[in-house]
Motif scaffolding. Structure first.
Motif, PDB file in Angstrom:
ATOM      1  N   ALA A 243       0.854  -1.191   0.000  1.00 12.33           N
ATOM      2  CA  ALA A 243       0.000   0.000   0.000  1.00 12.33           C
ATOM      3  C   ALA A 243       0.886   1.235   0.000  1.00 12.33           C
ATOM      4  O   ALA A 243       1.547   1.535   0.994  1.00 12.33           O
ATOM      5  N   LEU A 244       0.894   1.957  -1.108  1.00 11.68           N
ATOM      6  CA  LEU A 244       1.790   3.100  -1.276  1.00 11.68           C
ATOM      7  C   LEU A 244       1.013   4.400  -1.064  1.00 11.68           C
ATOM      8  O   LEU A 244       0.420   4.945  -1.997  1.00 11.68           O
TER       9      LEU A 244
ATOM     10  N   TYR B 274      -3.014   8.753  -5.445  1.00 15.22           N
ATOM     11  CA  TYR B 274      -2.570   9.599  -6.568  1.00 15.22           C
ATOM     12  C   TYR B 274      -1.379  10.462  -6.166  1.00 15.22           C
ATOM     13  O   TYR B 274      -0.530  10.791  -6.992  1.00 15.22           O
ATOM     14  N   THR B 275      -1.313  10.835  -4.904  1.00 15.34           N
ATOM     15  CA  THR B 275      -0.242  11.719  -4.438  1.00 15.34           C
ATOM     16  C   THR B 275       1.078  10.990  -4.192  1.00 15.34           C
ATOM     17  O   THR B 275       2.101  11.637  -3.938  1.00 15.34           O
ATOM     18  N   ALA B 276       1.075   9.673  -4.257  1.00 15.30           N
ATOM     19  CA  ALA B 276       2.312   8.923  -4.029  1.00 15.30           C
ATOM     20  C   ALA B 276       3.325   9.214  -5.126  1.00 15.30           C
ATOM     21  O   ALA B 276       2.962   9.504  -6.272  1.00 15.30           O
ATOM     22  N   GLN B 277       4.575   9.139  -4.771  1.00 19.31           N
ATOM     23  CA  GLN B 277       5.668   9.300  -5.736  1.00 19.31           C
ATOM     24  C   GLN B 277       6.544   8.061  -5.678  1.00 19.31           C
ATOM     25  O   GLN B 277       6.932   7.620  -4.597  1.00 19.31           O
ATOM     26  N   MET B 278       6.845   7.505  -6.834  1.00 19.65           N
ATOM     27  CA  MET B 278       7.661   6.293  -6.863  1.00 19.65           C
ATOM     28  C   MET B 278       8.630   6.324  -8.032  1.00 19.65           C
ATOM     29  O   MET B 278       8.350   6.921  -9.076  1.00 19.65           O
ATOM     30  N   GLY B 279       9.782   5.701  -7.839  1.00 24.59           N
ATOM     31  CA  GLY B 279      10.765   5.668  -8.905  1.00 24.59           C
ATOM     32  C   GLY B 279      12.040   4.974  -8.474  1.00 24.59           C
ATOM     33  O   GLY B 279      12.349   4.904  -7.288  1.00 24.59           O
TER      34      GLY B 279
ATOM     35  N   GLN C  67      -6.175  10.492  -2.513  1.00 22.87           N
ATOM     36  CA  GLN C  67      -5.769  10.439  -1.111  1.00 22.87           C
ATOM     37  C   GLN C  67      -6.882  11.007  -0.238  1.00 22.87           C
ATOM     38  O   GLN C  67      -7.609  11.915  -0.639  1.00 22.87           O
ATOM     39  N   ASN C  68      -7.041  10.452   0.959  1.00 29.38           N
ATOM     40  CA  ASN C  68      -8.056  10.932   1.884  1.00 29.38           C
ATOM     41  C   ASN C  68      -7.432  11.818   2.960  1.00 29.38           C
ATOM     42  O   ASN C  68      -6.215  12.021   2.983  1.00 29.38           O
TER      43      ASN C  68
ATOM     44  N   GLY D 228      -4.750  10.271   5.110  1.00 25.95           N
ATOM     45  CA  GLY D 228      -3.518   9.901   4.430  1.00 25.95           C
ATOM     46  C   GLY D 228      -3.293   8.419   4.266  1.00 25.95           C
ATOM     47  O   GLY D 228      -2.150   7.984   4.072  1.00 25.95           O
ATOM     48  N   ASP D 229      -4.360   7.601   4.295  1.00 23.47           N
ATOM     49  CA  ASP D 229      -4.190   6.155   4.178  1.00 23.47           C
ATOM     50  C   ASP D 229      -5.120   5.537   3.134  1.00 23.47           C
ATOM     51  O   ASP D 229      -5.589   4.405   3.274  1.00 23.47           O
ATOM     52  N   ALA D 230      -5.382   6.282   2.065  1.00 22.90           N
ATOM     53  CA  ALA D 230      -6.306   5.803   1.035  1.00 22.90           C
ATOM     54  C   ALA D 230      -5.794   4.545   0.345  1.00 22.90           C
ATOM     55  O   ALA D 230      -6.569   3.637   0.031  1.00 22.90           O
TER      56      ALA D 230
END
Length: 333
Positions: A172-173, A195-200, A254-255, A258-260
């Motif tokens: 869960a990201l 949607y607000t998560a950032q990954m790379g 995101q809700n 902060g745990d959507a």
């Protein structure tokens, strides 16, 4: 082919109702104590019994131990019984992959690997805005070349352990997942993201390359050309883009808490939970092993996995429930 079939037929889980399930070959340096009754006792990241750990979380408190607890475990109860959460909780370092964090994670994954009561495992962070920030660069800066190589080898081994867990796993990201943090997420079967998560995989921006499985798992997830582009540029993507390119299975707004992504992962776990546990595990095994070989060998792997399901009580229950037009009641036998 004959050698492959003999090897697969010999890889069986040796305990409890999962006897006969084909598993990946994993070797653990740690083992849980076995109480009277024969079932292994699960441990939290710091060596505490898992039941004590869960009681602490059910009270909404963090149990102090002799050392820092950077990775913990929580079992869900009631209708969610069978869902186990691996909690990333290295708050001050944003879940960076340091010595203690990696050691505790290895211990937890090792104990979960033979836990027949764990039907779905959800990896989530308790650090707001962060899933895992990647390598602990301060620790790494103090290592010589040999120590650094050994540590990265340990990281690679950890990701393989996670990928080899027999039950479905979901990451869960809800925040940043960079470098080794994204490699950890990719070691899981499924991923949800806000949607607000950032990954790379940003290692090339630090003069490195992904070393904990990223160069192999990202191409298998999003395709070779796109994986090369993301690795070569070190680009970060948000949750929506990650969904579009197939890096995550589900992405949500995101809700306020902060745990959507965690809520979505829990929803996904609840969809898996009612299904026949042995069938789900063997389906995972068939997919994971089959994708690594040619189609002829893959078909043989599927046949072997399918054969293991035929004699189970769950298969008989599934057929009976269908004929009687009622929901099945699977027991994992």
């Amino acid at each position: 082919m004959a050698t492959l079939l003999r090897r697969l037929a010999g890889l069986r889980c040796s305990s409890g109702p999962w006897n006969g399930v084909i598993l990946r070959e994993t070797h653990s340096r740690t083992s849980a104590p076995v109480p009277r009754g024969g079932s292994p006792l699960l441990l939290a990241g710091d060596g505490r019994p898992l039941t004590a750990c869960c009681r602490a979380h059910s009270r909404g408190q963090h149990t102090q131990a002799a050392g820092p607890v950077e990775v913990d475990v929580k079992r869900l109860e009631g209708e969610d019984k069978g869902i186990v959460e691996v909690l990333l909780c290295r708050h001050k370092k944003k879940n960076a992959l340091g010595y203690v964090f990696v050691s505790q994670m290895k211990n937890l994954v090792s104990t979960l690997s033979c836990d027949s009561a764990a039907l779905v495992v959800v990896f989530r962070s308790l650090v707001p805005g962060v899933f895992c920030a990647g390598a602990d660069l301060k620790e790494r800066a103090g290592m010589n070349h040999a120590e650094s190589d050994l540590f990265v080898h340990g990281l690679r081994s950890l990701m393989t352990q996670i990928a080899s867990l027999p039950m479905p796993t979901i990451a869960a990201l809800d925040g940043v997942a960079l470098g080794g943090g994204l490699e950890l997420a990719m070691a899981c079967d499924l991923r949800t993201a806000a949607y607000t998560a950032q990954m790379g995989l940003i290692e090339t921006t630090r003069g490195l390359l992904p070393g904990a499985g990223g160069t192999q798992r990202l191409p298998r997830t999003v395709g070779i050309a796109l994986a090369k582009e993301l690795i070569f540029t070190g680009r970060r993507v948000g949750g929506q883009t990650a969904l579009e390119i197939g890096l995550v299975n589900r992405a949500v707004e995101q809700n306020q808490s902060g745990d959507a992504a965690y809520a979505e992962a829990l929803s996904l776990a609840r969809e898996i939970l009612p299904q026949a546990p042995i069938a789900v595990r063997l389906a995972k095994e068939a997919v994971n092993r089959g994708i690594e070989v040619d189609i002829s060998a893959a078909m043989a792997i599927e046949r072997l996995c399918y054969a293991r399901v035929i004699s189970t009580r769950d298969r008989q229950e599934g057929m009976a429930a269908f004929l009687e037009k009622r929901p099945p009641r699977y027991t994992g036998e």
